[in-house]
Motif scaffolding. Structure first.
Motif, PDB file in Angstrom:
ATOM      1  N   MET A   1       0.841  -1.185   0.000  1.00 19.37           N
ATOM      2  CA  MET A   1       0.000   0.000   0.000  1.00 19.37           C
ATOM      3  C   MET A   1       0.880   1.241   0.000  1.00 19.37           C
ATOM      4  O   MET A   1       1.804   1.352   0.792  1.00 19.37           O
ATOM      5  N   THR A   2       0.604   2.157  -0.864  1.00 13.88           N
ATOM      6  CA  THR A   2       1.363   3.386  -0.980  1.00 13.88           C
ATOM      7  C   THR A   2       0.693   4.465  -0.139  1.00 13.88           C
ATOM      8  O   THR A   2      -0.507   4.679  -0.242  1.00 13.88           O
ATOM      9  N   SER A   3       1.482   5.140   0.683  1.00 17.74           N
ATOM     10  CA  SER A   3       0.927   6.245   1.459  1.00 17.74           C
ATOM     11  C   SER A   3       1.677   7.511   1.107  1.00 17.74           C
ATOM     12  O   SER A   3       2.852   7.486   0.749  1.00 17.74           O
ATOM     13  N   GLY A   4       0.974   8.618   1.215  1.00 14.86           N
ATOM     14  CA  GLY A   4       1.551   9.899   0.855  1.00 14.86           C
ATOM     15  C   GLY A   4       2.080  10.648   2.061  1.00 14.86           C
ATOM     16  O   GLY A   4       1.636  10.438   3.194  1.00 14.86           O
ATOM     17  N   THR A   5       3.020  11.536   1.788  1.00 13.31           N
ATOM     18  CA  THR A   5       3.587  12.411   2.801  1.00 13.31           C
ATOM     19  C   THR A   5       3.255  13.849   2.422  1.00 13.31           C
ATOM     20  O   THR A   5       3.587  14.295   1.320  1.00 13.31           O
ATOM     21  N   ILE A   6       2.607  14.553   3.338  1.00 13.06           N
ATOM     22  CA  ILE A   6       2.254  15.947   3.091  1.00 13.06           C
ATOM     23  C   ILE A   6       3.450  16.823   3.405  1.00 13.06           C
ATOM     24  O   ILE A   6       4.095  16.667   4.441  1.00 13.06           O
ATOM     25  N   SER A   7       3.743  17.761   2.507  1.00 13.23           N
ATOM     26  CA  SER A   7       4.833  18.695   2.729  1.00 13.23           C
ATOM     27  C   SER A   7       4.342  19.830   3.617  1.00 13.23           C
ATOM     28  O   SER A   7       3.409  20.550   3.242  1.00 13.23           O
ATOM     29  N   PRO A   8       4.965  20.037   4.787  1.00 12.83           N
ATOM     30  CA  PRO A   8       4.554  21.154   5.646  1.00 12.83           C
ATOM     31  C   PRO A   8       4.921  22.512   5.034  1.00 12.83           C
ATOM     32  O   PRO A   8       4.392  23.532   5.445  1.00 12.83           O
ATOM     33  N   LEU A   9       5.799  22.522   4.038  1.00 11.93           N
ATOM     34  CA  LEU A   9       6.172  23.772   3.384  1.00 11.93           C
ATOM     35  C   LEU A   9       5.099  24.278   2.428  1.00 11.93           C
ATOM     36  O   LEU A   9       5.031  25.476   2.142  1.00 11.93           O
ATOM     37  N   TYR A  10       4.283  23.363   1.901  1.00 13.24           N
ATOM     38  CA  TYR A  10       3.324  23.733   0.862  1.00 13.24           C
ATOM     39  C   TYR A  10       1.898  23.328   1.185  1.00 13.24           C
ATOM     40  O   TYR A  10       1.087  23.181   0.289  1.00 13.24           O
ATOM     41  N   VAL A 159       5.221  10.548  -7.286  1.00 14.13           N
ATOM     42  CA  VAL A 159       3.994  11.214  -7.716  1.00 14.13           C
ATOM     43  C   VAL A 159       3.738  12.366  -6.754  1.00 14.13           C
ATOM     44  O   VAL A 159       3.753  12.182  -5.540  1.00 14.13           O
ATOM     45  N   LEU A 160       3.521  13.549  -7.323  1.00 10.87           N
ATOM     46  CA  LEU A 160       3.167  14.730  -6.537  1.00 10.87           C
ATOM     47  C   LEU A 160       1.704  15.058  -6.805  1.00 10.87           C
ATOM     48  O   LEU A 160       1.267  15.067  -7.961  1.00 10.87           O
ATOM     49  N   VAL A 161       0.963  15.311  -5.729  1.00  9.94           N
ATOM     50  CA  VAL A 161      -0.443  15.660  -5.845  1.00  9.94           C
ATOM     51  C   VAL A 161      -0.644  17.003  -5.161  1.00  9.94           C
ATOM     52  O   VAL A 161      -0.221  17.189  -4.019  1.00  9.94           O
ATOM     53  N   PHE A 162      -1.278  17.933  -5.871  1.00  8.30           N
ATOM     54  CA  PHE A 162      -1.499  19.279  -5.370  1.00  8.30           C
ATOM     55  C   PHE A 162      -2.994  19.552  -5.284  1.00  8.30           C
ATOM     56  O   PHE A 162      -3.746  19.127  -6.148  1.00  8.30           O
ATOM     57  N   GLY A 163      -3.400  20.290  -4.257  1.00  8.65           N
ATOM     58  CA  GLY A 163      -4.780  20.748  -4.186  1.00  8.65           C
ATOM     59  C   GLY A 163      -5.475  20.368  -2.907  1.00  8.65           C
ATOM     60  O   GLY A 163      -4.889  19.797  -1.990  1.00  8.65           O
ATOM     61  N   ASP A 164      -6.765  20.704  -2.862  1.00 10.40           N
ATOM     62  CA  ASP A 164      -7.606  20.482  -1.691  1.00 10.40           C
ATOM     63  C   ASP A 164      -6.932  21.024  -0.439  1.00 10.40           C
ATOM     64  O   ASP A 164      -6.073  21.895  -0.514  1.00 10.40           O
ATOM     65  N   GLU A 165      -7.288  20.496   0.711  1.00 13.18           N
ATOM     66  CA  GLU A 165      -6.735  21.010   1.966  1.00 13.18           C
ATOM     67  C   GLU A 165      -5.316  20.524   2.244  1.00 13.18           C
ATOM     68  O   GLU A 165      -4.624  21.084   3.081  1.00 13.18           O
ATOM     69  N   HIS A 166      -4.864  19.509   1.537  1.00  8.06           N
ATOM     70  CA  HIS A 166      -3.549  18.940   1.839  1.00  8.06           C
ATOM     71  C   HIS A 166      -2.400  19.742   1.244  1.00  8.06           C
ATOM     72  O   HIS A 166      -1.273  19.625   1.695  1.00  8.06           O
ATOM     73  N   GLY A 167      -2.641  20.546   0.242  1.00  8.92           N
ATOM     74  CA  GLY A 167      -1.573  21.331  -0.374  1.00  8.92           C
ATOM     75  C   GLY A 167      -0.740  20.494  -1.327  1.00  8.92           C
ATOM     76  O   GLY A 167      -1.070  20.354  -2.485  1.00  8.92           O
ATOM     77  N   GLN A 168       0.340  19.898  -0.837  1.00 10.15           N
ATOM     78  CA  GLN A 168       1.198  19.045  -1.674  1.00 10.15           C
ATOM     79  C   GLN A 168       1.475  17.740  -0.946  1.00 10.15           C
ATOM     80  O   GLN A 168       1.935  17.740   0.192  1.00 10.15           O
ATOM     81  N   THR A 169       1.185  16.648  -1.613  1.00 14.29           N
ATOM     82  CA  THR A 169       1.455  15.322  -1.071  1.00 14.29           C
ATOM     83  C   THR A 169       2.381  14.588  -2.029  1.00 14.29           C
ATOM     84  O   THR A 169       2.208  14.651  -3.242  1.00 14.29           O
TER      85      THR A 169
END
Length: 177
Positions: A1-10, A159-169
């Motif tokens: 299972m792949t989990s994402g890490t949210i960047s606190p900078l973005y 993979v970078l995902v941008f948007g919603d409340e998470h900002g950048q994951t």
């Protein structure tokens, strides 16, 4: 299972990262992707194209004379983007960037499966015949045209995902894939 890490900078570090299954589904459902390759002189080359997200990797095709083919022969590292691409702003939607290395696909069974997926996904607008390890466009008369197209697979390294409340994951994948 792949989990994402949210960047606190973005983004909001306390937000919940999107589930990979949601990102995977969005990549599969996208109708238009952008492919970024690198020219010999180091300049980027970006083009919109159709493709398929299949079994955890992105697939696309290109003719031998196209700029992206010449770029891939020099450097197979690519970025593939999908999503609203800024249309929804930070607060709505998800923009996705897949980083990886493109490799040729010539397995006839996989190519036939991908050709079927293209036809289904694009409601018959893209119909491919598989011959000699390539896609050949089928015209209205059913003839193969041109010299065909090479098919490439891009498994994600990151993979970078941008948007919603998470900002950048960021999602990272073990290599090789």
């Amino acid at each position: 299972m792949t989990s994402g890490t949210i960047s606190p900078l973005y983004g909001d570090a306390s937000a919940t990262a999107p589930e990979w299954s949601d990102i995977d589904a969005r990549l599969a459902a996208a109708q238009l992707y952008w492919l970024v390759t690198v020219r010999r002189d180091g300049r980027p080359h970006a083009v919109p194209l159709c493709g398929a997200w299949h079994d955890g990797a992105f697939y696309f095709c290109t003719g031998d004379a196209e700029q992206k083919m010449r770029n891939l022969e020099h450097d197979p590292h690519v970025v593939v983007t999908a999503g609203p691409l800024g249309a929804g702003g930070w607060a709505r939607g998800k923009d996705i960037a897949v980083e990886g290395v493109a490799t040729r696909v010539d397995d006839p069974a996989l190519l036939r499966s991908l050709a079927d997926e293209w036809e289904r996904k694009y409601a018959g607008d893209w119909r491919w015949e598989v011959r000699d390890g390539r896609f050949f466009e089928v015209t209205h008369q059913g003839d193969g045209t041109g010299g065909g197209a090479a098919v490439f697979r891009v498994p994600p390294d990151k993979v970078l995902v941008f948007g919603d409340e998470h900002g950048q994951t960021t999602y990272r994948f073990p290599t090789p894939r």
